[in-house]
Design an enzyme around this catalytic site. Structure first.
Site, PDB file in Angstrom:
ATOM      1  N   GLU A  79      41.552  39.717  32.569  1.00 22.49           N
ATOM      2  CA  GLU A  79      41.521  38.965  31.314  1.00 22.49           C
ATOM      3  C   GLU A  79      41.315  37.467  31.538  1.00 22.49           C
ATOM      4  O   GLU A  79      40.742  36.781  30.692  1.00 22.49           O
ATOM      5  CB  GLU A  79      42.818  39.213  30.527  1.00 22.49           C
ATOM      6  N   HIS A  98      39.299  36.133  33.796  1.00 23.11           N
ATOM      7  CA  HIS A  98      37.841  35.976  33.886  1.00 23.11           C
ATOM      8  C   HIS A  98      37.194  36.162  32.518  1.00 23.11           C
ATOM      9  O   HIS A  98      36.255  35.445  32.161  1.00 23.11           O
ATOM     10  CB  HIS A  98      37.249  37.011  34.855  1.00 23.11           C
ATOM     11  N   MET A 116      42.234  27.212  35.677  1.00 22.38           N
ATOM     12  CA  MET A 116      43.164  26.235  36.245  1.00 22.38           C
ATOM     13  C   MET A 116      44.233  26.878  37.123  1.00 22.38           C
ATOM     14  O   MET A 116      45.056  26.173  37.689  1.00 22.38           O
ATOM     15  CB  MET A 116      43.817  25.422  35.127  1.00 22.38           C
ATOM     16  N   VAL A 143      45.499  32.089  32.260  1.00 23.42           N
ATOM     17  CA  VAL A 143      45.789  33.238  31.396  1.00 23.42           C
ATOM     18  C   VAL A 143      46.919  34.033  32.046  1.00 23.42           C
ATOM     19  O   VAL A 143      46.882  34.305  33.249  1.00 23.42           O
ATOM     20  CB  VAL A 143      44.546  34.119  31.205  1.00 23.42           C
ATOM     21  N   SER A 203      45.826  37.653  38.098  1.00 20.13           N
ATOM     22  CA  SER A 203      45.129  37.486  39.368  1.00 20.13           C
ATOM     23  C   SER A 203      44.637  38.843  39.851  1.00 20.13           C
ATOM     24  O   SER A 203      45.322  39.862  39.670  1.00 20.13           O
ATOM     25  CB  SER A 203      46.070  36.884  40.417  1.00 20.13           C
ATOM     26  N   SER A 204      43.465  38.844  40.479  1.00 19.73           N
ATOM     27  CA  SER A 204      42.948  40.089  41.069  1.00 19.73           C
ATOM     28  C   SER A 204      43.894  40.614  42.142  1.00 19.73           C
ATOM     29  O   SER A 204      43.932  41.817  42.420  1.00 19.73           O
ATOM     30  CB  SER A 204      41.562  39.842  41.674  1.00 19.73           C
TER      31      SER A 204
END
Length: 282
Positions: free
Chosen positions: A35, A37, A148, A176, A185-186
């Site tokens: 989300e 990205h 950010m 986010v 984060s991935s």
């Protein structure tokens, strides 16, 4: 949405688009989109006529003992996120396409990299700046969008774009978060169930510090000590750093004033998470 895998085709497309007067919003990623990205893509969609997304796990920005080989990849998922968020062109090159021969030139970043993640990951930002120089030349963006969550990266990119007079507007976008505050984060997929329950305390430590600053605390060391102690109390993670700097210069400050960043990195068993807040203190 068109998928492009070669530098030559992508460059040809963007040259024609710019020649016809179209604005291009560019979102560079390493894939495994979430989300955070998607928020970047939606902002690019709002502000530009064309949106280009790149998915490329850049080997130059990984150190020898980092997670290049196991970095999560899922191009089908990425294609779906791209389509759902209005991407016109998905640039998905191979490593061989981006680096067909040994690099004779890299971009060396000489400021803003000796602290935070730059201090822990030597060579990382040279890898980031080098791939972005290539990607900017390939996609010819009007605007480029960065989250950010990697605030040091944003500061480095803004500096290098200014230094080299690259005609692109850098657009930083707020972090986010999940509903419990954890920054998306991935790499969150690496957290164990127990670690996932503890991880929101990273953001809570930053919120607590912000409250102390807003209540009048101006001593940087007191604030960073408070954050470290909070994280060590409420998680089993190891604090890599909890530091406070002027932003975007990333100069050391003893007394808190002006625009500052409070940034943390915490190592869990299989993953290192970062988070930060920026605020302006009068």
């Amino acid at each position: 949405m068109k998928i492009v895998t070669t530098v030559q085709e992508m460059q040809h497309i963007t040259k024609e688009l710019r020649a016809s007067g179209k604005s291009i919003g560019f979102v560079p990623t390493m894939g495994y989109l979430h989300e955070g990205h998607a928020t970047l893509l939606r902002k690019a969609r709002e502000e530009n006529e064309i949106v280009v997304l790149s998915v490329f796990v850049n080997p130059l920005q990984f150190g020898p003992n980092e997670d290049l080989d196991r970095y999560p990849r899922d191009i089908d998922r990425d294609e779906n996120v791209a389509k759902e968020n209005g991407v016109d062109y998905l640039f998905y090159p191979s490593v061989e396409e981006m680096y067909p021969a040994e690099q004779t030139t890299t971009v060396e970043v000489v400021k803003r990299t000796d602290v935070l993640c730059g201090k822990q990951r030597p060579g990382h930002f040279a890898g980031v700046a080098t791939v972005l120089m290539k990607l900017f030349n390939i996609t010819l963006p009007t605007r480029a969008y960065f989250g950010m969550k990697d605030a040091q990266q944003v500061a480095v990119i803004e500096g290098f774009v200014a230094d080299f007079n690259i005609p692109v507007i850098i657009v930083p976008v707020d972090i986010v978060r999940e509903e419990d505050g954890l920054a998306k984060s991935s790499r969150n997929v690496y957290l164990s169930q127990e670690e996932r329950k503890e991880a929101p305390h990273l953001y809570r430590s930053l919120c607590m510090a912000k409250e102390r600053i807003e209540a009048g605390e101006r001593n940087a060391e007191i604030i960073t000590t408070l954050v470290k102690e909070y994280i060590e109390t409420y998680t089993k993670g190891t604090v890599d750093y909890a530091d406070l700097y002027a932003y975007p210069s990333l100069q050391v400050v003893d007394q808190i004033e002006g625009r500052i960043i409070l940034a943390i990195a915490v190592k869990f068993e299989n993953v290192r998470l970062i988070d930060n807040i920026t605020l302006t203190v009068k």
